[in-house]
Design an enzyme around this catalytic site. Structure first.
Site, PDB file in Angstrom:
ATOM      1  N   LYS A   1      75.151   9.939-105.541  1.00 17.17           N
ATOM      2  CA  LYS A   1      74.699   8.412-105.705  1.00 17.17           C
ATOM      3  C   LYS A   1      73.850   7.612-106.448  1.00 17.17           C
ATOM      4  CE  LYS A   1      70.691   6.586-103.059  1.00 17.17           C
ATOM      5  NZ  LYS A   1      69.797   5.651-103.724  1.00 17.17           N
ATOM      6  N   ASN A   2      72.733   8.149-107.128  1.00 16.22           N
ATOM      7  CA  ASN A   2      72.124   7.297-108.521  1.00 16.22           C
ATOM      8  C   ASN A   2      72.271   7.894-109.562  1.00 16.22           C
ATOM      9  OD1 ASN A   2      70.087   6.988-106.036  1.00 16.22           O
ATOM     10  ND2 ASN A   2      69.004   7.733-106.737  1.00 16.22           N
TER      11      ASN A   2
ATOM     12  N   ARG B   1      68.380  -2.549-104.075  1.00 19.85           N
ATOM     13  CA  ARG B   1      67.338  -2.702-105.197  1.00 19.85           C
ATOM     14  C   ARG B   1      67.893  -2.119-106.444  1.00 19.85           C
ATOM     15  NH1 ARG B   1      62.614  -3.852-104.526  1.00 19.85           N
ATOM     16  NH2 ARG B   1      61.957  -3.375-107.437  1.00 19.85           N
TER      17      ARG B   1
ATOM     18  N   CYS C   1      59.484  -3.330-100.422  1.00 20.50           N
ATOM     19  CA  CYS C   1      60.708  -2.518-100.905  1.00 20.50           C
ATOM     20  C   CYS C   1      58.881  -1.329 -99.579  1.00 20.50           C
ATOM     21  CB  CYS C   1      60.802  -1.633-102.065  1.00 20.50           C
ATOM     22  SG  CYS C   1      61.483   0.087-102.267  1.00 20.50           S
TER      23      CYS C   1
ATOM     24  N   ARG D   1      57.972  -1.933-106.374  1.00 15.07           N
ATOM     25  CA  ARG D   1      58.726  -1.603-107.981  1.00 15.07           C
ATOM     26  C   ARG D   1      58.974  -3.222-108.466  1.00 15.07           C
ATOM     27  NH1 ARG D   1      63.211   1.739-104.539  1.00 15.07           N
ATOM     28  NH2 ARG D   1      63.576   1.747-106.646  1.00 15.07           N
ATOM     29  N   PRO D   2      58.135  -3.272-109.598  1.00 19.99           N
ATOM     30  CA  PRO D   2      58.189  -4.534-110.717  1.00 19.99           C
ATOM     31  C   PRO D   2      59.626  -4.285-111.320  1.00 19.99           C
ATOM     32  CG  PRO D   2      56.513  -3.151-111.513  1.00 19.99           C
ATOM     33  CD  PRO D   2      57.285  -2.593-109.916  1.00 19.99           C
ATOM     34  N   ILE D   3      60.121  -5.129-111.855  1.00 17.99           N
ATOM     35  CA  ILE D   3      60.800  -4.908-112.975  1.00 17.99           C
ATOM     36  C   ILE D   3      60.560  -5.481-114.338  1.00 17.99           C
ATOM     37  CG2 ILE D   3      62.868  -4.764-111.558  1.00 17.99           C
ATOM     38  CD1 ILE D   3      63.794  -8.361-112.399  1.00 17.99           C
ATOM     39  N   ASP D   4      59.281  -5.602-114.692  1.00 17.50           N
ATOM     40  CA  ASP D   4      58.514  -5.888-116.194  1.00 17.50           C
ATOM     41  C   ASP D   4      59.196  -5.030-117.144  1.00 17.50           C
ATOM     42  OD1 ASP D   4      56.822  -3.885-114.715  1.00 17.50           O
ATOM     43  OD2 ASP D   4      56.044  -3.733-116.887  1.00 17.50           O
TER      44      ASP D   4
ATOM     45  N   ASP E   1      61.959  11.854-105.351  1.00 16.95           N
ATOM     46  CA  ASP E   1      63.015  11.519-103.824  1.00 16.95           C
ATOM     47  C   ASP E   1      62.882  13.221-103.535  1.00 16.95           C
ATOM     48  OD1 ASP E   1      63.849   9.346-104.956  1.00 16.95           O
ATOM     49  OD2 ASP E   1      64.985   9.473-105.628  1.00 16.95           O
TER      50      ASP E   1
ATOM     51  N   ARG F   1      72.636   5.804 -96.486  1.00 20.13           N
ATOM     52  CA  ARG F   1      72.441   4.920 -97.568  1.00 20.13           C
ATOM     53  C   ARG F   1      72.741   6.023 -98.537  1.00 20.13           C
ATOM     54  NH1 ARG F   1      67.344   0.836 -99.042  1.00 20.13           N
ATOM     55  NH2 ARG F   1      68.568   1.128-100.755  1.00 20.13           N
TER      56      ARG F   1
HETATM   57  N1  EPU Z   1      58.223   0.139-112.952  1.00 23.01           N
HETATM   58  C1  EPU Z   1      57.815  -0.046-113.787  1.00 23.01           C
HETATM   59  N2  EPU Z   1      57.765  -1.484-113.797  1.00 23.01           N
HETATM   60  C2  EPU Z   1      59.532  -1.733-114.147  1.00 23.01           C
HETATM   61  C3  EPU Z   1      60.113  -0.406-113.045  1.00 23.01           C
HETATM   62  C4  EPU Z   1      59.518   0.522-112.552  1.00 23.01           C
HETATM   63  O1  EPU Z   1      56.394  -0.422-113.032  1.00 23.01           O
HETATM   64  O2  EPU Z   1      59.889  -2.359-114.601  1.00 23.01           O
HETATM   65  C5  EPU Z   1      57.942   1.435-111.949  1.00 23.01           C
HETATM   66  C6  EPU Z   1      57.555   1.962-110.143  1.00 23.01           C
HETATM   67  O3  EPU Z   1      57.011   0.881-109.485  1.00 23.01           O
HETATM   68  C7  EPU Z   1      57.397   3.350-110.262  1.00 23.01           C
HETATM   69  C8  EPU Z   1      58.279   3.966-111.501  1.00 23.01           C
HETATM   70  O4  EPU Z   1      57.530   2.940-112.489  1.00 23.01           O
HETATM   71  O5  EPU Z   1      56.257   3.190-109.789  1.00 23.01           O
HETATM   72  C9  EPU Z   1      58.978   4.729-111.631  1.00 23.01           C
HETATM   73  O6  EPU Z   1      60.469   3.660-111.337  1.00 23.01           O
HETATM   74  P1  EPU Z   1      61.805   4.034-111.435  1.00 23.01           P
HETATM   75  O7  EPU Z   1      61.770   2.675-112.408  1.00 23.01           O
HETATM   76  O8  EPU Z   1      62.034   4.832-112.434  1.00 23.01           O
HETATM   77  O9  EPU Z   1      62.547   3.780-110.097  1.00 23.01           O
HETATM   78  P2  EPU Z   1      64.558   3.416-110.243  1.00 23.01           P
HETATM   79  O10 EPU Z   1      65.318   3.123-111.190  1.00 23.01           O
HETATM   80  O11 EPU Z   1      63.931   1.227-109.564  1.00 23.01           O
HETATM   81  C10 EPU Z   1      65.466   5.465-109.851  1.00 23.01           C
HETATM   82  C11 EPU Z   1      66.244   5.860-108.069  1.00 23.01           C
HETATM   83  C12 EPU Z   1      64.594   5.796-107.053  1.00 23.01           C
HETATM   84  C13 EPU Z   1      63.838   6.957-107.739  1.00 23.01           C
HETATM   85  C14 EPU Z   1      63.921   6.546-108.479  1.00 23.01           C
HETATM   86  C15 EPU Z   1      63.055   7.356-109.743  1.00 23.01           C
HETATM   87  C16 EPU Z   1      68.039   5.046-108.745  1.00 23.01           C
HETATM   88  C17 EPU Z   1      69.292   3.797-108.034  1.00 23.01           C
HETATM   89  N3  EPU Z   1      66.676   4.995-107.524  1.00 23.01           N
HETATM   90  O12 EPU Z   1      64.665   4.583-108.719  1.00 23.01           O
HETATM   91  O13 EPU Z   1      66.252   6.448-106.141  1.00 23.01           O
HETATM   92  O14 EPU Z   1      62.977   7.614-106.796  1.00 23.01           O
HETATM   93  O15 EPU Z   1      64.509   6.097-109.813  1.00 23.01           O
HETATM   94  O16 EPU Z   1      63.805   8.777-109.827  1.00 23.01           O
HETATM   95  O17 EPU Z   1      68.421   5.115-109.002  1.00 23.01           O
HETATM   96  C18 EPU Z   1      66.604   7.622-104.034  1.00 23.01           C
HETATM   97  O18 EPU Z   1      67.169   7.700-104.250  1.00 23.01           O
HETATM   98  O19 EPU Z   1      65.856   6.935-102.744  1.00 23.01           O
HETATM   99  C19 EPU Z   1      64.954   6.650-105.072  1.00 23.01           C
HETATM  100  C20 EPU Z   1      64.618   5.593-104.077  1.00 23.01           C
END
Ligand code: EPU
Length: 421
Positions: A22-23, A93, A117, A122-125, A308, A400
């Site tokens: 999926k991811n 997300r 969430c 889950r910020p996107i900074d 995960d 999902r």
């Molecule tokens: N983070 C920040 N700032 C950002 C982005 C992330 O502080 O701009 C923090 C997050 O809050 C978290 C950490 O960095 O504490 C890691 O987050 P990441 O961005 O890597 O997560 P993601 O890309 O949103 C993907 C997977 C998640 C998986 C995480 C970590 C997908 C669609 N989602 O999320 O999968 O847990 O990487 O490996 O690829 C799941 O499949 O159940 C799932 C949640």
């Protein structure tokens, strides 16, 4: 709504086939927006998150055919629109990874912020910082991320945040950089296998990327990309979940279609627990006599133990004699499953970002509520080990990310059925 009812206590035995990831599939489907030519993605699991992504692309006026039984998604992004609305984005997300490709293709796009969430903040900074480094003007207004530029210009970008490198942040910057002018160096890039798969797809589309699979990606921008065909990698988390299911039930399961090298950290921990894990000709065989040993687990970005898999590992530890400590370093609040596991008799206390698990002899079945995808997988595993009947409600969470989990478990001998709530 549907729920799953499990009569626990049966060791799982037999073989299970792992679906596509999926991811990996989600950002790859988003990447098809980078070209007007047709793209064909194979090995796509039939999951509601994939359906959401296809629906968003259709909303953007993109032609999408999703052949669910064949696991194929065909996309032709002739003239995509640049606005992904809240009504669709809030369902998933991962739709934040539309930002990079839409910006690269259109130079002006708006993607809604997805909202709260349950697995934590889950910020996107980091995504925004990365796109700004490529010369985009990015603002958050009225609930939307609005990104625009005259052109994207290659630069060095650091993607490591407080909790390690961001996976979808790396995907976004990568997808923007492939069509930028000049060279981009993504430092501290996430090196999850799903990012490597995205890089492989982008290269098939004509992107120039070096450093595949590593923390430093060098992207030489090109003026356009072309259509491509790709088969996504197998889902390492689905495979890991079945490995844990074999272990918690004291079973013997052969997992087909997974990439064992993506599961080294999971294998390592299971072996430490006393589980036998064998790799033979592309299969992984997991055997356990049910006599598990306690372990300490710390979740980390790849190649560390995956967040995960944390809920599934927590389920295992609840029935492992002794004390195990499970520490979350990726999503420090991702412990929603713990209070539900307590309903089954688990003895767990939370200390900050750690769960201290005192293994009990047996769990006893009860109704529980799924709160998110992996939490529900953890509850299903706990139910497989519990005496009596466990009812996992709100099972749409599990759908999902797991293709036909109840059917696959039933084929392994689990007593599990799906009924309307
Ligand atoms: N983070 C920040 N700032 C950002 C982005 C992330 O502080 O701009 C923090 C997050 O809050 C978290 C950490 O960095 O504490 C890691 O987050 P990441 O961005 O890597 O997560 P993601 O890309 O949103 C993907 C997977 C998640 C998986 C995480 C970590 C997908 C669609 N989602 O999320 O999968 O847990 O990487 O490996 O690829 C799941 O499949 O159940 C799932 C949640």
């Amino acid at each position: 709504m549907e729920k799953i009812i499990i009569s626990g206590g049966n060791p799982l035995r037999g073989t299970v086939q792992i679906s596509g990831s999926k991811n990996a599939a989600l950002p790859i489907i988003a990447a098809t927006l980078l070209t007007s030519e047709p793209c064909v993605i194979r090995g796509v699991p039939n999951l509601s998150d994939i359906q959401f992504m296809c629906d968003i692309l259709r909303w953007l006026s993109v032609k999408v055919e999703h052949h669910k039984t064949e696991g194929v998604v065909e996309v032709r992004a002739g003239h995509p629109l640049g606005v992904a609305p809240y009504e669709l984005v809030r369902k998933m997300r991962a739709s934040v990874c539309l930002l990079g490709p839409l910006l690269a293709r259109l130079h002006n796009c708006k993607v809604s912020l997805p909202g709260g969430c349950v697995i934590g903040d889950r910020p996107i900074d980091q995504h925004i910082k990365g796109l700004k480094r490529l010369g985009a003007d990015v603002v958050v207004e009225n609930g939307y991320v609005h990104a625009r530029c005259n052109e994207l210009i290659g630069n060095d970008v650091f993607m490591g945040g407080r909790f390690g490198s961001t996976v979808l942040g790396t995907a976004n910057v990568l997808m923007a950089a492939v069509l930028a002018t000049g060279t981009t160096w993504i430092e501290g890039a996430a090196c999850e296998p799903e990012i490597e798969d995205l890089v492989n797809f982008l290269i098939k589309m004509g992107a120039k990327i070096k450093g595949i699979g590593g923390h430093m990606l060098e992207v030489e921008g090109v003026t356009e990309l072309h259509g491509a065909e790709h088969t996504v990698i197998p889902d390492r988390i689905e495979a890991g979940t079945f490995m844990a299911a074999a272990a918690i039930t004291g079973g013997d399961v052969e997992i087909h279609g997974a990439r064992a090298e993506h599961l080294s950290a999971v294998r390592d921990k299971l072996e430490e627990c006393g589980v036998t894990v064998e790799r033979n000709n592309g299969t992984i065989r997991v055997r356990s006599n049910g006599d598990l040993k306690p372990v300490d687990v710390i979740t980390m970005p790849y190649p560390g133990f995956p967040t995960d898999m944390q809920a599934q590992m927590s389920a295992m530890m609840t029935v492992t004699p002794g004390i195990s400590v499970i520490t979350e370093k990726v999503f420090p609040n991702r412990f929603m499953h713990i209070s539900e596991m307590a309903r089954l008799g688990a003895d767990v206390s939370l200390e900050g970002a750690s769960a201290i698990v005192k293994g009990v002899k047996r769990l006893s079945g009860a109704p529980v509520m799924a709160s998110d995808l992996r939490a529900s997988a953890g509850l299903v595993l706990a139910g497989l080990a519990a005496d009596g009947e466990t009812e996992v409600n709100r099972i749409y969470h599990v759908d999902r990310g797991y293709e036909r989990i109840d059917q696959k478990l039933r084929l392994l001998g689990a007593k599990i059925e799906r009924v309307a709530e």
